[in-house]
Design a protein around this motif. Structure first.
Motif, short mmCIF file in Angstrom:
data_model
loop_
_atom_site.label_atom_id
_atom_site.label_comp_id
_atom_site.label_asym_id
_atom_site.label_seq_id
_atom_site.Cartn_x
_atom_site.Cartn_y
_atom_site.Cartn_z
N CYS A 51 0.78 -1.18 0.11
CA CYS A 51 -0.06 0.16 0.05
C CYS A 51 0.76 1.27 -0.09
N HIS B 168 -7.14 -3.97 -0.47
CA HIS B 168 -6.30 -2.95 -0.71
C HIS B 168 -6.15 -2.52 -2.18
N HIS C 13 -8.28 4.26 5.33
CA HIS C 13 -7.02 3.54 4.86
C HIS C 13 -7.28 3.33 3.31
N ASP D 193 -5.46 4.06 -0.38
CA ASP D 193 -5.22 3.26 -1.35
C ASP D 193 -5.32 3.41 -2.95
#
Ligand code: ZN
Length: 296
Positions: free
Chosen positions: A20, A81, A144, A148
């Motif tokens: 990532c 991700h 998060h 990404d």
């Protein structure tokens, strides 16, 4: 979303494909977002965040999904991700691309953003749903994955695992193209321009958001058809940038230096800024002008 229904299945962990934005990239996205939170969002986020010894904000927790994804109980999150696209098409389609290696639909970064947005929304609309969801986790995953999806090589070709199998030199160091975009461009920018200080780089991006990018910010925020989150748009932008900038002149064995660094750094800076603005806009749409979350 069937994400939770099938979450008990053990998924193949694509180690190389699951990297990532580095810790600095995620911290930057979330720190920039914090500056654009509306009052209701500030209050909701504060109540959902784990207790922090130093009173840190959301940014301190934004790399948590990377820290846990290799633990056996969290391995199912590792495929969330990124999203893989067909070779050389340079486009992204949710129905075609958003699945894991076993073709389970919705198992990719855009599916995860929809899922965690929906969890936070449904909790604000119907308190009975709260028992099914851990809203702290939902907030951290959403924050998060919003970062990404803005890293161009997180929406990239399956054949090279988003640049992970493209071995290049970053100046004098052996690396791979994915790692260059996750970490090395940011690391070199910190060393070259910011005296190795991440806060200085963040301040520079905050200044650009007030000046150079200020006319663009309203369009970055907007989400068509009154949706709360627009990850499909962000993924489409990413694969376009991956083809135009990341993959270009970066074939296996290439040494990437000043020419690549100086021309790609503006792309990285803009994607970090867009990630921050869009994370804030999404959380504001979820938390503001809504009935308070029960129990919060
Ligand atoms: Zn990630």
């Amino acid at each position: 979303m069937r994400l939770w229904i099938v979450s008990v299945l053990v998924l193949t962990h694509l180690v190389l494909g699951a990297l990532c934005w580095g810790k600095d990239g995620h911290y930057t996205v979330c720190k920039l977002a914090e500056g654009f939170f509306e009052d209701d969002t500030i209050a909701a986020v504060k109540k959902l965040l784990p207790e922090s010894v130093d009173g840190g904000g959301l940014a301190d927790f934004c790399s948590w999904p990377d820290e846990i994804k290799k633990l056996s109980q969290w391995q199912w999150t590792s495929t969330l991700h990124y999203v893989n696209t067909p070779e050389y098409r340079c486009n992204y389609e949710y129905c075609r691309d958003c699945h894991d290696t076993h073709k389970h639909k919705d198992w990719c970064v855009t599916g995860a953003i929809f899922n965690y947005t929906n969890q936070l929304m449904s909790a604000s609309e119907n308190s009975q749903n709260i028992v099914h969801y851990n809203l702290t986790e939902a907030l951290l995953f959403l924050s998060h994955y919003m970062g990404d999806v803005h890293q161009p090589l997180h929406t990239a070709f399956l054949g090279d695992l988003g640049g992970n199998t493209i071995i290049v030199n970053w100046y004098h160091n052996k690396s791979n193209l994915h790692h260059v975009w996750d970490n090395m461009i940011i690391d070199s920018a910190l060393e070259t321009y910011y005296n190795s200080s991440l806060p200085h780089m963040i301040q520079a991006l905050q200044a650009k958001l007030k000046n150079g990018w200020s006319n663009d910010v309203p369009s970055w925020k907007s989400c068509h058809f009154h949706q709360k989150a627009c990850p499909n748009l962000y993924a489409s932008e990413s694969i376009d940038l991956a083809c135009k900038y990341a993959y270009r002149n970066a074939t296996p064995g290439t040494t990437l230096g000043d020419e690549y660094f100086l021309s790609r750094l503006p792309v990285v800076e803009k994607r970090l800024a867009q990630g921050g603005i869009r994370l804030a806009a999404t959380l504001n749409r979820i938390f503001s002008a809504k009935p308070k979350l029960a129990g919060l």
